[in-house]
Design a protein around this motif. Structure first.
Motif, PDB file in Angstrom:
ATOM      1  N   UNK A  18      42.182  79.071  50.775  1.00  0.00           N
ATOM      2  CA  UNK A  18      42.263  77.625  50.549  1.00  0.00           C
ATOM      3  C   UNK A  18      43.716  77.220  50.299  1.00  0.00           C
ATOM      4  N   UNK A  19      43.977  75.944  50.491  1.00  0.00           N
ATOM      5  CA  UNK A  19      45.316  75.376  50.261  1.00  0.00           C
ATOM      6  C   UNK A  19      46.374  76.072  51.111  1.00  0.00           C
ATOM      7  N   UNK A  20      46.015  76.401  52.339  1.00  0.00           N
ATOM      8  CA  UNK A  20      46.960  77.001  53.278  1.00  0.00           C
ATOM      9  C   UNK A  20      47.149  76.064  54.457  1.00  0.00           C
ATOM     10  N   UNK A  21      48.362  76.008  54.951  1.00  0.00           N
ATOM     11  CA  UNK A  21      48.625  75.218  56.147  1.00  0.00           C
ATOM     12  C   UNK A  21      48.275  76.047  57.379  1.00  0.00           C
ATOM     13  N   UNK A  22      48.117  75.359  58.503  1.00  0.00           N
ATOM     14  CA  UNK A  22      47.855  76.077  59.741  1.00  0.00           C
ATOM     15  C   UNK A  22      49.009  77.018  60.077  1.00  0.00           C
ATOM     16  N   UNK A  23      50.231  76.599  59.776  1.00  0.00           N
ATOM     17  CA  UNK A  23      51.395  77.451  60.048  1.00  0.00           C
ATOM     18  C   UNK A  23      51.328  78.734  59.234  1.00  0.00           C
ATOM     19  N   UNK A  24      50.876  78.647  57.984  1.00  0.00           N
ATOM     20  CA  UNK A  24      50.764  79.836  57.151  1.00  0.00           C
ATOM     21  C   UNK A  24      49.660  80.767  57.656  1.00  0.00           C
ATOM     22  N   UNK A  25      48.528  80.182  58.043  1.00  0.00           N
ATOM     23  CA  UNK A  25      47.440  80.996  58.587  1.00  0.00           C
ATOM     24  C   UNK A  25      47.905  81.694  59.860  1.00  0.00           C
ATOM     25  N   UNK A  26      48.659  80.977  60.672  1.00  0.00           N
ATOM     26  CA  UNK A  26      49.188  81.553  61.904  1.00  0.00           C
ATOM     27  C   UNK A  26      50.120  82.721  61.594  1.00  0.00           C
TER      28      UNK A  26
ATOM     29  N   UNK B 189      37.485  74.997  56.211  1.00  0.00           N
ATOM     30  CA  UNK B 189      37.056  73.681  56.669  1.00  0.00           C
ATOM     31  C   UNK B 189      37.535  72.522  55.786  1.00  0.00           C
ATOM     32  N   UNK B 190      37.353  72.565  54.448  1.00  0.00           N
ATOM     33  CA  UNK B 190      37.779  71.414  53.639  1.00  0.00           C
ATOM     34  C   UNK B 190      39.274  71.108  53.770  1.00  0.00           C
ATOM     35  N   UNK B 191      40.059  72.142  54.005  1.00  0.00           N
ATOM     36  CA  UNK B 191      41.512  71.954  54.085  1.00  0.00           C
ATOM     37  C   UNK B 191      41.969  71.619  55.498  1.00  0.00           C
ATOM     38  N   UNK B 192      41.421  72.324  56.483  1.00  0.00           N
ATOM     39  CA  UNK B 192      41.925  72.221  57.840  1.00  0.00           C
ATOM     40  C   UNK B 192      41.157  71.237  58.726  1.00  0.00           C
ATOM     41  N   UNK B 193      39.913  70.920  58.348  1.00  0.00           N
ATOM     42  CA  UNK B 193      39.112  70.016  59.172  1.00  0.00           C
ATOM     43  C   UNK B 193      38.319  69.094  58.254  1.00  0.00           C
ATOM     44  N   UNK B 194      38.991  68.221  57.512  1.00  0.00           N
ATOM     45  CA  UNK B 194      38.299  67.352  56.553  1.00  0.00           C
ATOM     46  C   UNK B 194      37.281  66.427  57.200  1.00  0.00           C
ATOM     47  N   UNK B 195      37.466  66.085  58.475  1.00  0.00           N
ATOM     48  CA  UNK B 195      36.477  65.227  59.136  1.00  0.00           C
ATOM     49  C   UNK B 195      35.123  65.924  59.201  1.00  0.00           C
TER      50      UNK B 195
END
Length: 350
Positions: free
Chosen positions: A143-151, A164-170
């Protein structure tokens, strides 16, 4: 916009004999309007339950996936010698049997095969244990990670998780509607086919009922996804059963026969037995830690069966027996745990 959505609702909600299927474009528009909540709450709830009663088609699922691709996150490609394995499991988790996918993912990553997972917190209708909770219990907080960090983590250590809550809130915004409807909507099948990754990948998706597998195959064909595996796994997950035969569907464009059926029995490899029940997250985490420490415990056969199969299935091991032995070696010599420690340290530094 709610007036436009009303037309979609009229098509799927007219009853068993008069309802109509949506086109792919209509399905994409309908889901995008729900995700962005341009449809009213009453319309969203009505659509979710009406669509469940009607049952989705492969064409509609393809449209839903188009909407996820348009509005959702996607990781850029990483440099890897093999396709990234995207494991897709039910978001409402497991409540009866013990999941072993986190250890399977660590073993694959330690072997040079990158793995991407995705999911959220406890979710209706089952509210079972989600993967993100197990990772946190193993000392990895996605949680609380950016896509760049996950990459970065995926690139360096072959492991990633889209939270999902962090990366795809919709999509996370639909959870409340799913809770109030009280039934798992066809949107849950979309999540089994979603792969938030832009590079070469191998999708592995669990299912429970055979008609679902057929819909999945149709949707993936329409989307041009030709490298995927379907698993009639435990509670619809990607974990292979041990107390019954494992039924798998293999779709690989490079094989002579694109679609193949594979049936395996853990008993043939002296790994069969009753499934390990899920009793509590605390107990499960103790078992997962024991396995990663190479200790003999009741969960070990399930881990070896799954990890060994996937090592063979993705081409790292030349045979299933070799995969089983390799999985055991990676646990007993500490290599899988070392990968976990490296990911822990890397995320801590970030």
């Amino acid at each position: 916009m709610s007036q436009i959505f009303r037309e979609f609702l009229k098509k799927v909600g007219s009853g068993r004999h008069t309802s109509k299927d949506l086109s792919r474009v209509e399905a994409q528009s309908a889901l995008e309007m729900m995700l962005q909540q341009e449809a009213t709450p009453a319309q969203i709830g009505a659509f979710l339950i009406a669509h469940r009663i009607k049952r989705p088609t492969g064409i509609e699922l393809a449209g839903f996936l188009d909407a996820y691709e348009h509005l959702g996150p996607a990781l850029p490609a990483v440099s890897a010698s093999s396709p990234v394995i995207v494991f897709s499991v039910p978001y409402d988790g497991r409540s009866r049997t013990a999941p072993v996918l986190p250890v399977t993912a660590l073993i694959l990553a330690a072997s040079g095969c990158p793995v991407l997972l995705h999911g959220g917190d406890r979710m209706p209708t089952k509210y079972g244990v989600p993967l993100v909770d197990l990772w946190q219990g193993l000392g990895v907080d996605w949680s609380h990670r950016s896509l760049a960090q996950i990459h970065q983590v995926l690139s360096k250590y072959g492991l990633g998780f889209i939270y999902l809550p962090e990366q795809f809130p919709l999509a996370q915004g639909m959870v409340e509607f799913r809770d109030q409807v009280g039934k798992r909507p066809p949107l849950a099948t979309t999540e089994l086919l979603w792969q938030p990754y832009l590079g070469e990948h191998h999708l592995i998706a669990g299912f429970v009922h055979p008609p679902t597998e057929n819909m999945m195959r149709e949707a993936l064909a329409l989307r041009g996804t030709d490298h995927f595996t379907t698993i009639k796994g435990l509670e619809g997950s990607c974990d292979l059963p041990r107390d019954r035969k494992a039924i798998l569907g293999l779709n690989h464009p490079s094989s002579e026969q694109t679609w193949q059926r594979l049936i395996l029995s853990a008993r043939d490899y002296d790994l069969g037995g009753p499934e390990i029940p899920y009793t509590s997250t605390k107990t499960l985490l103790e078992q997962l830690h024991a396995v990663l420490n190479g200790q003999t415990c009741e969960l070990m056969p399930a881990v070896l069966w799954n990890a060994g199969f996937y090592l063979w299935h993705v081409g790292i091991s030349s045979s299933l027996n070799d995969g089983l032995q390799a999985a055991e070696n990676l646990l007993t010599n500490g290599t899988a745990k070392q990968t976990l420690t490296q990911v822990q340290a890397f995320l801590a530094d970030l």
